[in-house]
Enzyme design. Sequence first.
Site, PDB file in Angstrom:
ATOM      1  N   SER B 282       0.839  -1.201   0.000  1.00 62.97           N
ATOM      2  CA  SER B 282       0.000   0.000   0.000  1.00 62.97           C
ATOM      3  C   SER B 282       0.881   1.261   0.000  1.00 62.97           C
ATOM      4  CB  SER B 282      -0.939  -0.064   1.210  1.00 62.97           C
ATOM      5  OG  SER B 282      -1.953   0.890   1.122  1.00 62.97           O
ATOM      6  N   ASP B 374      -8.287  -4.585  -6.491  1.00 65.43           N
ATOM      7  CA  ASP B 374      -7.884  -3.661  -5.430  1.00 65.43           C
ATOM      8  C   ASP B 374      -8.788  -2.426  -5.472  1.00 65.43           C
ATOM      9  OD1 ASP B 374      -6.623  -1.872  -3.678  1.00 65.43           O
ATOM     10  OD2 ASP B 374      -4.603  -2.460  -4.312  1.00 65.43           O
ATOM     11  N   HIS B 409      -6.774  -5.557  -2.118  1.00 65.10           N
ATOM     12  CA  HIS B 409      -5.649  -4.718  -1.721  1.00 65.10           C
ATOM     13  C   HIS B 409      -4.726  -5.408  -0.708  1.00 65.10           C
ATOM     14  CE1 HIS B 409      -3.550  -0.939  -1.131  1.00 65.10           C
ATOM     15  NE2 HIS B 409      -3.758  -0.984   0.172  1.00 65.10           N
TER      16      HIS B 409
END
Lengths: 440, 465
Positions: B282, B374, B409
């Site tokens: 991330s 994601d 994600h």
Amino acid sequence: MASMVITNRSLSLSPLISVQPSRALVDEKITITVRNLPPKQKVTLHSLHQSEDKDFWEAFGHYISDEDGTVNMAEDASLGGTYEGTEPMGLLWSLQPVPGSRPGLRLRKMNVLLPMVVHISVHSGHIVHGFSQAAALATAVTERWFMAPGVRRVDVRESGIRGTLFIPPGHGPFPGILDMWGGGGGLVEYRSALLASHGFVSLALEYLSVDERREINVETTYFETAYQVLQNHPQVQRDSLALLGLSFGSSVTLTMAAYSKVIKPQCCVCISGSHVHLVNKSLFEVFQDFSINMPKARVDENNHVIWRGLILPIPTEPGKKVDVGRIKCPVLLVLGEDDQNWATKESAQDMEAMMERAGNKHLLTVLSYPGAGHLIEPPYSPHFRSSNFIIQQLKKKVIMLWGGQTKPHAYAQEDSWKKILDFLYQHLYNKPNASLQARL
Amino acid sequence: MFSSSIRELLCLRQLYRAIISGQRCKAQVGLRTYCRPAPLLTASPTRALIDELITVEGCFLTPNSPITVRARMHSEDGDLWESLAYYYTDGRGTVNLNRDSSIGGSYVGCEPMGLFWSLQAAPGEREGLRLRKRDVETPYLVDLSVLQGHISSCDGAGGQGMRAEQEVAAVKVERWYMSPGVRRVEIRQNGVVGTLFMPPGPGPFPGVLDLWGMGGGLVEYRSALFASHGLASFALAYFDHKDIPGPAKRVNVKDSYFKTAFEILQNHPQICSDRVAVVGLSFGVYLTLKIATQLSVNPSCIICINGPLGSFNKSFNENGVSGTFDEHQEYWSYDEHNNVSFREMSSPKNIPPENFVKIENLNCPLLYILGEDDLSCAAVENADEIEKRLRAVGKSHLFNCVSYPGAGHLIEPPYTPNARASLWTTRPTKLITLWGGNLAQHAVAQEDSWKRILGFLDLYLRQSD
């Protein structure tokens, strides 16, 4: 501005030891591999364990890495050390006291709530001693457990019984096992903990106290009460019970199976035991009679005591041995042919003959292991050809010769344990019950 | 037919009486009586690392019968998580999750680890939960059980779920992030806040700098697992941690913070200074790319999981002050349940060009792990942009990318459940954020990517010379 740092550029990367699984039950096989060694390199794999008594135990094997710089204990052969050949578990079952240790040591886990911790290291070259001074190239740590997660340990102090109950996770009910050790006495829990990890409620029973202040005057009723405590437990299946004994515990097992009106197990396991002892007498009288035979005890060249001959020749008179022809349930006998403590092979032969005459020989299975000694324990435990023993009746400390050679003894432990579990599953879990079949 | 049912009933009554009086029951001709069987459920190993396979088997069950296999555990916050799957036992009364296929429940098909990655918060638990281990020195305790029939979680009284007597066998397993011998070392050094995990033994070891995202805090479990594979791994805090001074909701550390962290690894006496990698997820990807290209340190390789090449926060240089995370809400989007997706915040077309990392300066191999579903980060677009820019300067050979359809994600270590959405904040109001990812496809991504991550680190930290 270049900072002043101490770099390790010139140091080559350490090899990588992996142990899988890193936390295992003591009877689970583990895979030990070493990677990133220089290729075709002589190395020594070493295991180190510090016992609860603070003694150090070690084992080692000599290997040569392959062209990829790898050693895999499941595939590669040890060229020497405390074990030889392709032995994936060699670093565990060949553990022995480090040089300079006190004599007559035996490795036994008394606190089963904690694991046995073993350090596995790899050293450069083929070395045979001085491991504590030799810097290891790499080390891994592995845990060996007698108790699976969720197994409950419960102290049993009721109805005059002293023992420890181990209960598997889940509601149950489960089959039950009355677990008895031998003449060394005390309360030994590890085998029961392991049995519970395999789905049995197991009661480790103390019947010979090592505490002088606590004289247990043990009669047959003691074992019958213990059996009933187990049978009446809400998580135990009343009609799925077994007796399991080692050494003198086997004699108790055979006696109960043959004569008790209360104890009616589905099956019995007798490890390194004999049917030769006075029947219908208290334990005290049994040991008294036993002491009478003491002059038959011999010693070997190291002054280690051999009791093998004490019950030889196998008596023929009734009253001197358990009438195994009376036994109504399957019996598994496990014995080491190099047992120097008890004449188990001769006893097994005599038992077989008695059962043949009585017509119940079909109940008997004998596992006889060449080269194995008296102390046939859960697999991958180290072997003790002899160890310290206190003869309670004479208040004497000796070194007792148990017998066996390490490699065949290790094989006996591994093979017999599998077969003991299969036997218990067969008679306690997989009983011929039927399924309800509606005819519609 | 009627008469045989009566016989059946009579036999059952007789059986019942016999059982409660402790006598053996005699079988009727043509009908056999049902004594309680004693089934067994085993798991091997019973104590496993999170990324280790566990073999779950049942035996001594009724043959050719429907059963439910269930997993249950409590998170550290006390929430109940549960998964279940429907099987049929074979002709011998066995079930083996390595061999057999689930026909329904939390997952379908042959999924040896399905019970673990399909765990979900049990009905009645709080909303928006995510399963994360804070204390890596203790294991997850999972209760596995087998029950008669195909049972749904909602059967039985209220929150108690399934009735106890339907459970026929059980086993308990421990799942660990840390293998024995791994040392956990708290680092508060030169202003840097983190936790270092050292493998057992003398070393020296390769090193990993381990970066997470804007969830903040200090997330240790991936580093603990790296160390269990022989890599010294440094989990770094940089945002929203009590030991890092500065105003809330801002990244209060500068570029030098990350450089210092990298050098802590390099200078460690048990770590090889020229074998240090950086792993980021991330927002940690942005930091990873920065470290690899703009901070005068030379990682051996970097791994980027679902993260951006640039950031709105023109930040972290020695003079600048970063903005807060909440500043660019024009790029937040909402679904029909008012759950927020941050995806567009990281879309390359929305980020000011000067805020992109100078990826052209990359000198080491890069592995990009990409979840195609994601919803928190525009990972697909960022991966494309990275590849494009590297190709433009003749550095395509450095770029490796693995793309997972249906993965979200939070691509984390394997056999742990995905959270498609979870609670992001409760102030000023409760906000649930979308991460994306379908349970089964995400599980595939985690399992496969973890192997690739370990393989990539092994290749560039151990094997290359």
